[in-house]
Design an enzyme around this catalytic site. Structure first.
Site, short mmCIF file in Angstrom:
data_model
loop_
_atom_site.label_atom_id
_atom_site.label_comp_id
_atom_site.label_asym_id
_atom_site.label_seq_id
_atom_site.Cartn_x
_atom_site.Cartn_y
_atom_site.Cartn_z
N TRP A 109 0.82 -1.21 0.00
CA TRP A 109 0.00 0.00 0.00
C TRP A 109 0.85 1.26 0.00
O TRP A 109 0.50 2.26 -0.64
CB TRP A 109 -0.99 -0.04 1.16
CG TRP A 109 -1.99 -1.12 0.97
CD1 TRP A 109 -2.06 -2.31 1.62
CD2 TRP A 109 -3.02 -1.16 -0.03
NE1 TRP A 109 -3.09 -3.09 1.11
CE2 TRP A 109 -3.69 -2.40 0.10
CE3 TRP A 109 -3.44 -0.26 -1.00
CZ2 TRP A 109 -4.77 -2.75 -0.72
CZ3 TRP A 109 -4.52 -0.61 -1.82
CH2 TRP A 109 -5.17 -1.85 -1.67
N ASP A 179 -1.23 6.51 6.50
CA ASP A 179 -2.37 5.67 6.13
C ASP A 179 -2.62 4.70 7.28
O ASP A 179 -1.86 3.76 7.50
CB ASP A 179 -2.04 4.92 4.84
CG ASP A 179 -3.17 4.00 4.38
OD1 ASP A 179 -4.17 3.86 5.11
OD2 ASP A 179 -3.03 3.42 3.29
N LYS A 203 -12.11 -1.93 7.69
CA LYS A 203 -11.27 -2.86 8.46
C LYS A 203 -11.74 -2.91 9.92
O LYS A 203 -12.16 -3.93 10.41
CB LYS A 203 -9.80 -2.43 8.40
CG LYS A 203 -9.28 -2.08 7.02
CD LYS A 203 -9.11 -3.26 6.12
CE LYS A 203 -8.41 -2.86 4.83
NZ LYS A 203 -8.12 -3.99 3.94
#
Length: 369
Positions: A109, A179, A203
Site C-alpha cells: 500500500w 495511512d 477494516k
C-alpha cells in the site's frame, strides 16, 4: 460458534470488508427499518435532515473524544478509500510547493501511494523494503528525512505483508502523513504527532464507503483553489463533510462502532490489550511449530491486525484453507503477492474466534507435520 437471531455466523478472518462487532450489527438490524423517532431508515433520510445532522455531529464528537484529537485538527468524512487519498494528499500538500514528498515503503500500500504521488510532483522513496518482499520495518536510524520535505508518508499497518509500525517514527519537522486504514482505532494514537492521518472504514471502523481524514488546520492553506472541488480538502472542511452527499449509512455505522469501543470495550487502550492477546495466541503457535508455520514478517515488525504465514507447500495451504472453512473459519487465504495464509484479526474478531483458529492450527500441524 457465535450466532444471532438463529443465524449461524462464521468467524470471518477477511482482510476487508471485515467482521463488525455483533452488538453493532444487532443495533443496525433493530433500527434499519426506521430510526427511533424518525420513521425512516438511515438508508432513506436526507443527508441534510436534522436526524442525519445529529448522527454526523455525534460521530465526529465521539471519534474526537475516543482518539483525543486536538482542537486544531479537522475531521472529515470522505469517500473513495485510501486509493483516492493517494492522489488527494499530493494534490493538496505537494502540488506547487517546490518541495519533495518522501515515502517510507514497507509494503504494497505504501508502494501504491508513492506511484500516485509521482504523478503530482517530486516524490521519492527514502526507504524501500522490496528487496526482502516487505517483511520488515526500517531499522532504527534508517530513515533520513529532509527537514524541507513537503511531507513524509508512512503506512501504519501493511495488510498484505502483515508488517506494522508500533508508533510514529521520528521524521523531523516535516508533516508526517499516515495511512491508518487497517489499524485505525485499534490502539491509542498521539494524533498531534501527525500532520494528516487517513483511514478507510472497512477494516476496523465499519462498512465500506467512508474514509476518515484527520488533518492539522494549518495544512489547509496548501489546498489550492485551482483543484477540482471534490479533491480539495478545504472545500470539504468548509462544508463540514457535506460538500457532496456523504456515505450516510457508513458514517452512522462508524458512529456506532466508536460508541461500542467507548462503552463496551472501555476505550482504545483496552482494545489494544485485546488485540495484543489475540495476536499472541497465533504467533505462539507459529513460533512453536518448528518451521511448519513460517511467518512472513520479521518478529520485531509483526502486525497485530494481519498474521501472515506460509506452510511447507501450496497443497498443504489449500487444504488448510478448505478444512478451516469447514469449521467456520473463513477467508484465510493469503494475498497472491505473499501467498500462504493471512488471518486478519481486527477489533471485531472475538478472542473466541482466534482461539478456534489456534486450536485448528495446532491440530492441523499434528496431523500434517
Amino acid at each position: 460458534m457465535a450466532s444471532s437471531t438463529q443465524v449461524e455466523r462464521v468467524f470471518n478472518f477477511s482482510a476487508g470488508p471485515a467482521a463488525m462487532p455483533l452488538p453493532v450489527l444487532q443495533k443496525i438490524q433493530a433500527d434499519l427499518l426506521a430510526l427511533p423517532g424518525v420513521g425512516s431508515s438511515i438508508l432513506e433520510i436526507s443527508h441534510r435532515s436534522p436526524a442525519f445532522t445529529e448522527i454526523l455531529k455525534t460521530a465526529e464528537h465521539d471519534l474526537r473524544q475516543l482518539m483525543g484529537v486536538p482542537d486544531n485538527y479537522k475531521v472529515l468524512f470522505l469517500q473513495g478509500g485510501s486509493r483516492l487519498q493517494f492522489s488527494m494528499i499530493p494534490m493538496n500538500l505537494l502540488r506547487g510547493s517546490g518541495k519533495t514528498a518522501e515515502y517510507v515503503v514497507h509494503g504494497a500500500w505504501g508502494k501504491y501511494a508513492l506511484n500516485e504521488a509521482v504523478k503530482e510532483g517530486d516524490a521519492k522513496a527514502i526507504w524501500d523494503g522490496g528487496a526482502t518482499n516487505y517483511d520488515r520495518l526500517p531499522a532504527a536510524g534508517a530513515l533520513h528525512c529532509s527537514d524541507a520535505a513537503a511531507y513524509v508518508h508512512i503506512t501504519s499497518n501493511e495488510t498484505i505483508q502483515g508488517v506494522q509500525f508500533d508508533g510514529a517514527p521520528a521524521v523531523g519537522p516535516a508533516p508526517l502523513v499516515c495511512d491508518f486504514s487497517s489499524d485505525f482505532i485499534s490502539r491509542p494514537v498521539d494524533v498531534g504527532r501527525y500532520g494528516l492521518i487517513y483511514a478507510c472504514a472497512q477494516k476496523n471502523a465499519g462498512a465500506a464507503g467512508v474514509t476518515v481524514v484527520i488533518l492539522r488546520e494549518d495544512l489547509l492553506s496548501r489546498s489550492q483553489d485551482s483543484l477540482p472541488g471534490y479533491m480539495n480538502y478545504k472545500a470539504h472542511a468548509d462544508a463540514g463533510s457535506l460538500y457532496n452527499t456523504p456515505c450516510t449509512f457508513a458514517i452512522y455505522t462508524l458512529g456506532l462502532i466508536v460508541q461500542w469501543l467507548r462503552d463496551e470495550v472501555g476505550g482504545l487502550e483496552a482494545m489494544h490489550q485485546r488485540n495484543r492477546e489475540k495476536a499472541k495466541l497465533l504467533y505462539d503457535v507459529i513460533d512453536a511449530s518448528g518451521g511448519f508455520y513460517r511467518p512472513h514478517a520479521q518478529v520485531d515488525s509483526r502486525s497485530l491486525m494481519n498474521v501472515t504465514f506460509r506452510l511447507p507447500d501450496e497443497e498443504l495451504e489449500k487444504r488448510f484453507v478448505a478444512q478451516a472453512a469447514e469449521r467456520g473459519l473463513t477467508d484465510l487465504k493469503g494475498h497472491r503477492s505473499v501467498g500462504g495464509i493471512r488471518a486478519s484479526i481486527y477489533n471485531a474478531m472475538p478472542i473466541e474466534g482466534v482461539r478456534e483458529l489456534r486450536d485448528y492450527m495446532e491440530e492441523f500441524h499434528k496431523l500434517n507435520g
